[in-house]
Design a protein around this motif. Structure first.
Motif, PDB file in Angstrom:
ATOM      1  N   PRO A 102     -23.495  -6.038  12.829  1.00 43.81           N
ATOM      2  CA  PRO A 102     -24.918  -5.678  12.717  1.00 43.81           C
ATOM      3  C   PRO A 102     -25.800  -6.923  12.775  1.00 43.81           C
ATOM      4  O   PRO A 102     -25.461  -7.969  12.221  1.00 43.81           O
ATOM      5  CB  PRO A 102     -24.996  -5.025  11.329  1.00 43.81           C
ATOM      6  N   HIS A 103     -26.936  -6.817  13.456  1.00 41.45           N
ATOM      7  CA  HIS A 103     -27.867  -7.927  13.553  1.00 41.45           C
ATOM      8  C   HIS A 103     -29.271  -7.399  13.853  1.00 41.45           C
ATOM      9  O   HIS A 103     -29.425  -6.258  14.280  1.00 41.45           O
ATOM     10  CB  HIS A 103     -27.434  -8.931  14.634  1.00 41.45           C
ATOM     11  N   ALA A 104     -30.269  -8.217  13.588  1.00 36.73           N
ATOM     12  CA  ALA A 104     -31.667  -7.854  13.843  1.00 36.73           C
ATOM     13  C   ALA A 104     -32.436  -9.123  14.182  1.00 36.73           C
ATOM     14  O   ALA A 104     -31.999 -10.228  13.861  1.00 36.73           O
ATOM     15  CB  ALA A 104     -32.276  -7.186  12.623  1.00 36.73           C
ATOM     16  N   TYR A 105     -33.584  -8.954  14.817  1.00 36.61           N
ATOM     17  CA  TYR A 105     -34.455 -10.070  15.171  1.00 36.61           C
ATOM     18  C   TYR A 105     -35.799  -9.850  14.501  1.00 36.61           C
ATOM     19  O   TYR A 105     -36.298  -8.729  14.452  1.00 36.61           O
ATOM     20  CB  TYR A 105     -34.665 -10.140  16.690  1.00 36.61           C
ATOM     21  N   GLU A 106     -36.400 -10.911  14.011  1.00 34.19           N
ATOM     22  CA  GLU A 106     -37.720 -10.813  13.391  1.00 34.19           C
ATOM     23  C   GLU A 106     -38.497 -12.092  13.675  1.00 34.19           C
ATOM     24  O   GLU A 106     -38.038 -13.189  13.367  1.00 34.19           O
ATOM     25  CB  GLU A 106     -37.594 -10.634  11.878  1.00 34.19           C
TER      26      GLU A 106
END
Length: 35
Positions: free
Chosen positions: A16-20
């Motif tokens: 799992p990963h996200a960008y902000e």
């Protein structure tokens, strides 16, 4: 991980990963390599 201008990072795509963006007007380039 917080990145600065010119920085890059790599990681496995099967976690799992996200960008902000932390600053208004931020742009980025996402390059994906499938092997």
């Amino acid at each position: 991980v917080e990145l600065g201008p010119g920085d890059y990072m790599t990681y496995r795509g099967d976690v799992p990963h996200a960008y902000e963006a932390l600053a208004p007007g931020t742009t980025f380039v996402l390059i994906m390599q499938h092997v």
